[in-house]
Design a protein around this motif. Structure first.
Motif, PDB file in Angstrom:
ATOM      1  N   VAL A 225       0.974  -1.254  -0.034  1.00 52.38           N
ATOM      2  CA  VAL A 225      -0.189  -0.263   0.039  1.00 52.38           C
ATOM      3  C   VAL A 225       0.681   0.765  -0.255  1.00 52.38           C
ATOM      4  O   VAL A 225       1.831   1.390   0.864  1.00 52.38           O
ATOM      5  N   GLU A 226       0.798   1.866  -0.787  1.00 47.60           N
ATOM      6  CA  GLU A 226       1.373   3.228  -1.505  1.00 47.60           C
ATOM      7  C   GLU A 226       3.134   2.796  -0.666  1.00 47.60           C
ATOM      8  O   GLU A 226       3.431   3.569  -0.504  1.00 47.60           O
TER       9      GLU A 226
ATOM     10  N   PRO B  87      -2.562  -8.750  15.913  1.00 49.67           N
ATOM     11  CA  PRO B  87      -2.377  -7.541  16.566  1.00 49.67           C
ATOM     12  C   PRO B  87      -3.184  -6.666  15.373  1.00 49.67           C
ATOM     13  O   PRO B  87      -2.952  -6.461  14.384  1.00 49.67           O
ATOM     14  N   ASN B  88      -3.462  -5.092  15.763  1.00 49.68           N
ATOM     15  CA  ASN B  88      -3.557  -4.088  14.978  1.00 49.68           C
ATOM     16  C   ASN B  88      -2.900  -4.051  13.639  1.00 49.68           C
ATOM     17  O   ASN B  88      -1.039  -4.247  14.992  1.00 49.68           O
ATOM     18  N   GLY B  89      -3.055  -4.246  13.325  1.00 47.75           N
ATOM     19  CA  GLY B  89      -1.850  -3.314  11.685  1.00 47.75           C
ATOM     20  C   GLY B  89      -0.760  -4.362  11.487  1.00 47.75           C
ATOM     21  O   GLY B  89      -0.356  -4.415  10.451  1.00 47.75           O
ATOM     22  N   ALA B  90      -1.600  -5.506  11.695  1.00 48.46           N
ATOM     23  CA  ALA B  90      -0.817  -6.906  10.889  1.00 48.46           C
ATOM     24  C   ALA B  90      -0.670  -6.708   9.661  1.00 48.46           C
ATOM     25  O   ALA B  90      -0.417  -7.659   8.503  1.00 48.46           O
ATOM     26  N   GLY B  91      -2.021  -6.646   8.767  1.00 45.63           N
ATOM     27  CA  GLY B  91      -2.432  -6.932   7.228  1.00 45.63           C
ATOM     28  C   GLY B  91      -3.319  -7.569   7.184  1.00 45.63           C
ATOM     29  O   GLY B  91      -3.977  -8.210   6.216  1.00 45.63           O
ATOM     30  N   LYS B  92      -4.757  -7.394   8.270  1.00 46.12           N
ATOM     31  CA  LYS B  92      -5.570  -8.789   7.828  1.00 46.12           C
ATOM     32  C   LYS B  92      -6.915  -7.718   7.399  1.00 46.12           C
ATOM     33  O   LYS B  92      -6.960  -8.533   6.776  1.00 46.12           O
ATOM     34  N   SER B  93      -6.865  -6.516   7.590  1.00 45.04           N
ATOM     35  CA  SER B  93      -7.220  -6.110   7.008  1.00 45.04           C
ATOM     36  C   SER B  93      -7.334  -5.987   4.223  1.00 45.04           C
ATOM     37  O   SER B  93      -8.047  -5.541   4.237  1.00 45.04           O
ATOM     38  N   THR B  94      -6.014  -6.054   4.892  1.00 44.65           N
ATOM     39  CA  THR B  94      -5.254  -5.366   3.968  1.00 44.65           C
ATOM     40  C   THR B  94      -5.043  -7.237   2.683  1.00 44.65           C
ATOM     41  O   THR B  94      -5.603  -7.128   2.141  1.00 44.65           O
TER      42      THR B  94
ATOM     43  N   TYR C 206      -3.653  -0.784  -3.406  1.00 44.35           N
ATOM     44  CA  TYR C 206      -3.492  -2.624  -2.907  1.00 44.35           C
ATOM     45  C   TYR C 206      -2.240  -3.147  -4.086  1.00 44.35           C
ATOM     46  O   TYR C 206      -3.135  -3.468  -5.382  1.00 44.35           O
TER      47      TYR C 206
ATOM     48  N   GLN D 100     -15.337  -4.123   7.676  1.00 42.19           N
ATOM     49  CA  GLN D 100     -14.690  -3.761   8.657  1.00 42.19           C
ATOM     50  C   GLN D 100     -15.264  -2.581   9.129  1.00 42.19           C
ATOM     51  O   GLN D 100     -16.128  -2.255  10.659  1.00 42.19           O
TER      52      GLN D 100
ATOM     53  N   ILE E  47       2.786  -3.884   3.211  1.00 42.29           N
ATOM     54  CA  ILE E  47       1.770  -4.800   4.349  1.00 42.29           C
ATOM     55  C   ILE E  47       2.169  -6.397   4.534  1.00 42.29           C
ATOM     56  O   ILE E  47       1.982  -7.281   5.002  1.00 42.29           O
TER      57      ILE E  47
HETATM   58  N1  LIG Z   1      -4.869   3.092   2.717  1.00 42.48           N
HETATM   59  C1  LIG Z   1      -3.470   2.700   3.641  1.00 42.48           C
HETATM   60  N2  LIG Z   1      -2.805   3.285   2.895  1.00 42.48           N
HETATM   61  C2  LIG Z   1      -1.862   3.554   3.619  1.00 42.48           C
HETATM   62  N3  LIG Z   1      -1.086   2.966   5.147  1.00 42.48           N
HETATM   63  C3  LIG Z   1      -2.046   1.829   4.791  1.00 42.48           C
HETATM   64  C4  LIG Z   1      -3.383   2.026   4.316  1.00 42.48           C
HETATM   65  N4  LIG Z   1      -4.248   0.419   4.590  1.00 42.48           N
HETATM   66  C5  LIG Z   1      -3.217   0.056   5.085  1.00 42.48           C
HETATM   67  N5  LIG Z   1      -2.260   0.916   5.417  1.00 42.48           N
HETATM   68  C6  LIG Z   1      -1.299  -0.052   6.380  1.00 42.48           C
HETATM   69  O1  LIG Z   1      -1.481  -1.219   6.325  1.00 42.48           O
HETATM   70  C7  LIG Z   1      -1.309  -1.826   7.433  1.00 42.48           C
HETATM   71  C8  LIG Z   1      -1.451  -3.039   8.172  1.00 42.48           C
HETATM   72  O2  LIG Z   1      -3.415  -2.576   8.078  1.00 42.48           O
HETATM   73  P1  LIG Z   1      -4.608  -3.411   8.557  1.00 42.48           P
HETATM   74  O3  LIG Z   1      -4.182  -4.719   7.166  1.00 42.48           O
HETATM   75  O4  LIG Z   1      -5.868  -2.685   8.319  1.00 42.48           O
HETATM   76  O5  LIG Z   1      -4.250  -4.485   9.499  1.00 42.48           O
HETATM   77  P2  LIG Z   1      -5.347  -4.706  10.517  1.00 42.48           P
HETATM   78  O6  LIG Z   1      -6.258  -5.474  10.123  1.00 42.48           O
HETATM   79  O7  LIG Z   1      -4.029  -5.978  11.115  1.00 42.48           O
HETATM   80  O8  LIG Z   1      -5.156  -4.071  11.832  1.00 42.48           O
HETATM   81  C9  LIG Z   1      -1.511  -0.978   8.745  1.00 42.48           C
HETATM   82  O9  LIG Z   1       0.387  -0.357   8.993  1.00 42.48           O
HETATM   83  C10 LIG Z   1      -1.923   0.202   8.352  1.00 42.48           C
HETATM   84  O10 LIG Z   1      -1.350   1.537   8.679  1.00 42.48           O
END
Ligand SMILES: Nc1ncnc2c1ncn2[C@@H]1O[C@H](COP(=O)(O)OP(=O)(O)O)[C@@H](O)[C@H]1O
Ligand SMILES: [Mg+2]
Lengths: 433, 249
Positions: free
Chosen positions: B11-12, B35-42, B53, B85, B16
């Motif tokens: 991402v950018e 944990p938060n920020g692990a990449g689950k939503s990604t 992405y 989410q 991730i």
């Molecule tokens: N659109 C985006 N722009 C910049 N950073 C992103 C974006 N989406 C996710 N991130 C970064 O990618 C990492 C993983 O995010 P995310 O997948 O949302 O984690 P989780 O769902 O596990 O909490 C985080 O550090 C987040 O800041």
């Protein structure tokens, strides 16, 4: 060429045809100011983004004789109304008027009515510097003056159904509607404009709304003329103490539309809700100039205008808020949002705030945007195709304002009209219809 | 049905997902924790085909086909459903219109006729009841002014109507009280079937008391660092994620 040259004959013909010296004088006053006003160019602030070239290619004539027309104009389903039909600026038909409502026509004024007309017109709100108010006065051939008596609560809305007939090519149609709502009266006024003409038409309507103390008016001003129609006009309103004006404007279709809306808050405690939508497509041009004159304390204005500009169309929005020095405790909010759905579409939006009182709350926002990516993705993630998603989202942007309308029948009329507008192919609007 | 092999995504310009592998077979329920920020939503977004992405390596097969050959809407039509989410609010578009458009799109893709409006309204009302949303939510703007829990239930409602092949629930449990949690769990359990795969992304072990997963995975630093059965979730609940970091190191 300029408009005064193109319309001079119309003015002269009109003037030679009356025995009412006040009226003839009133018109020639306006004519000479109009003729002396330099014709707007790109440098003229008021018309900077709205060229008037399309007005100067035609020798405009006033409508003659009885208007021809078979059309019914704009109709609403299941909404009992008191309809007044105007074809080419002439009242051709009207339903029975409810108690407490009188309608007078300039063209049929008795000697004693003439005196009242003179007083009323001279005390009117028309702005003598505004170009198209001057045209209206210089060519004025009809005024429809509606008075709603004090304390009347009109059950049915008044519907002024203005139709441009199929025989109106090359006509200039100046028409003035005055609506005076007396103390504590309450009414709904619907104004619709539609056209059957296929040649060039120039309609120049002015609506003047006078709301006395405690009066309440819901006002719809819907410009729906399609095709080769230029609509340049104004709506002016004056609000007395605790008066309430709830207005909804819409413009779509036609080569050129320009509407100047001015509201004067002149009684403490007055309230204004002013909303509007505009949807130019093709090569259409729509321009709204709104101006809120807060002259007295404790008044509120809430204004929201939204536009969707497609193809090679152009929109202009100029929102002015003027808070005079005595207008303490004013609350005024204006939001203008625009959606461009094509790369060649254009919008010029300009806020103008002039505040001379120190204890006021005033907010002003204007945005130009594309559809939001995250909204679009939500649709895609549900299997909806991109074009359908775009149509539904764009429609939603406008529909948000329709949802706020007080009268369901207006919503039911406008919804499919607007939904169809978005559908490049019908299929993409199928879930909106 | 879903085979993710050594997936990396950015991402950018920020990596991730970093070598993530996971296989989901029909009938299975997988829980992903981390944990938060692990990449689950990604992961969910990459699978659903969201713009922004960039997949930089690895492969994903869905029903034997390269997933990345499909546009987002084609993936949805092929049966991938992501419960967001953070569901988006879309004022001006009614929930009913949105749902109908979606169901019609999916049905058309399956070679079925679009539903009649009457049938659809009946069905939507019935599902509303199942997820415990009042029926007037169908008339309101999509998610407009819904509470957090109502938005999540609306996601579930969509999932029930679309009957996807692969459900990905991204923290559908967060922000829910215990009653709402049970509604969501029941909805998901009802959808369990031998030909459907389910991925439940969650932060808390709590949900897994109601939706018993076949597998539990820990996603950290962009990949699956540990897999196990449901007892892994209990361990995580007790000890947090730090012991995994140590173990991985
Ligand atoms: N659109 C985006 N722009 C910049 N950073 C992103 C974006 N989406 C996710 N991130 C970064 O990618 C990492 C993983 O995010 P995310 O997948 O949302 O984690 P989780 O769902 O596990 O909490 C985080 O550090 C987040 O800041
Ligand atoms: Mg997340």
């Amino acid at each position: 060429m300029t408009l005064p040259l193109r319309a001079h004959r119309a003015h002269q013909t009109l003037q030679s045809d009356t025995d009412w010296s006040w009226l003839s004088q009133w018109r020639s006053q306006a004519w000479s100011t109009f003729a002396d006003t330099p014709w707007p160019t790109r440098k003229t602030e008021d018309f900077k983004y709205t060229p008037l070239k399309s007005l100067t290619n035609t020798d405009w004539e006033l409508p003659t004789g009885s208007a021809k027309g078979t059309g019914r104009g704009v109709e609403f389903e299941n909404w009992p109304r008191t309809v007044l039909t105007l074809i080419d600026g002439r009242l051709t038909d009207h339903d029975e008027l409810p108690e407490g409502v009188t309608v007078k026509l300039l063209s049929k004024a008795s000697a004693e009515d003439r005196v009242r007309f003179e007083q009323r017109l001279e005390a009117g709100l028309a702005d003598n510097k505004q170009l198209f108010s001057l045209v209206n006065q210089a060519l004025l051939s009809e005024v429809v003056w509606i008075e709603i008596a004090a304390n009347q609560q009109l059950e049915k809305p008044l519907h002024i159904n203005q139709i441009i007939s199929s025989g109106a090519q090359q006509r200039v149609i100046p028409v003035r509607v005055l609506v005076d709502v007396a103390n504590s009266a309450r009414a709904t006024l619907v104004e619709t404009f539609s056209s059957e003409a296929d040649g060039p038409v120039f309609i120049n309507p002015i609506t003047e709304l006078m709301l006395a103390d405690n009066a309440r008016l819901t006002h719809y001003h819907l410009l729906m003329e399609q095709g080769d129609v230029r609509h340049l006009g104004a709506v002016q309103a004056q609000l007395g103490a605790y008066a309430n004006l709830n207005a909804f404007h819409m413009a779509l279709g036609g080569v050129l539309k320009r509407k100047d809306i001015t509201v004067y808050h002149r009684g403490s405690g007055a309230e204004l809700n002013l909303n509007g939508v505009y949807l130019p497509r093709g090569k259409e041009h729509i321009d709204y100039h709104t101006c809120l004159e807060h002259e007295v304390p404790h008044c509120t204005s809430q204004e929201v205008f939204r536009g969707i500009i497609g193809d090679q169309a152009k929109a202009v929005f100029n929102g002015r808020i003027h808070i005079h020095k005595d207008a303490q405790k004013t609350l005024a909010q204006l939001s203008n949002k625009n959606l461009l759905t094509s790369h060649q579409a254009e919008v010029d939006t300009k806020p103008e705030l002039e505040i001379y009182a120190d204890d006021v709350k005033c907010a002003h926002g204007a945005t130009i945007s594309q559809l939001e990516q995250k909204s679009l993705f939500y649709f895609l993630a549900r299997g909806i195709s991109r074009p359908e998603a775009e149509v539904m989202l764009s429609f939603g942007f406008i529909n948000e304002l329709l949802e706020g309308l007080e009268d369901e029948p207006v919503r039911l009329l406008l919804r499919p009209v607007l939904a169809n507008l978005f559908a490049k192919e019908d299929i993409w609007a199928r879930h909106l219809l | 049905m879903l085979k993710i092999d050594n997936l990396t995504a950015q991402v950018e310009d920020l990596t991730i997902l970093n070598g993530l592998s996971l296989e989901v077979k029909p009938g299975e329920v997988h829980a992903i924790m981390g944990p938060n920020g692990a990449g689950k939503s990604t992961l969910g977004n990459v699978l659903a085909g969201r713009d922004g992405y960039t997949v930089t390596g690895g492969t994903v097969e869905f029903d034997g086909k390269n997933l990345f050959d499909l546009e987002a809407e084609e993936r949805a039509r092929a049966g991938i459903f992501l419960a967001f989410q953070y569901p988006v609010e879309i004022p001006g578009v009614s929930n009913m219109e949105f749902l109908k458009a979606s169901v019609d799109a999916i049905r058309t893709a399956r070679g079925e006729e679009p539903m009649s409006s009457m049938d659809f309204i009946k069905l939507a009302r019935a599902k509303c009841k199942e997820v415990d949303l009042p029926q007037d939510f169908l008339k309101r703007g999509v998610n407009e002014g819904f509470s957090g829990g109502e938005k999540k239930r609306n996601e579930l409602l969509q999932m029930m109507l679309l009957e996807p092949r692969l459900c990905i629930l991204d923290e559908t449990d967060s922000g829910l009280d215990i009653d709402a949690l049970q509604v969501v769990a029941k909805g998901v359990n009802d959808l369990r079937s031998p030909d459907r795969g389910i991925i439940v992304v969650t932060h808390y072990q709590r949900l897994l008391d109601f939706i018993i997963p076949d597998y539990v995975h820990v996603l950290a630093k962009g990949r699956i660092v540990k897999s196990g059965d449901k007892s892994l979730a209990l361990e995580l609940e007790k000890h947090g994620y730090s012991w995994i970091d140590e173990e991985v190191a």
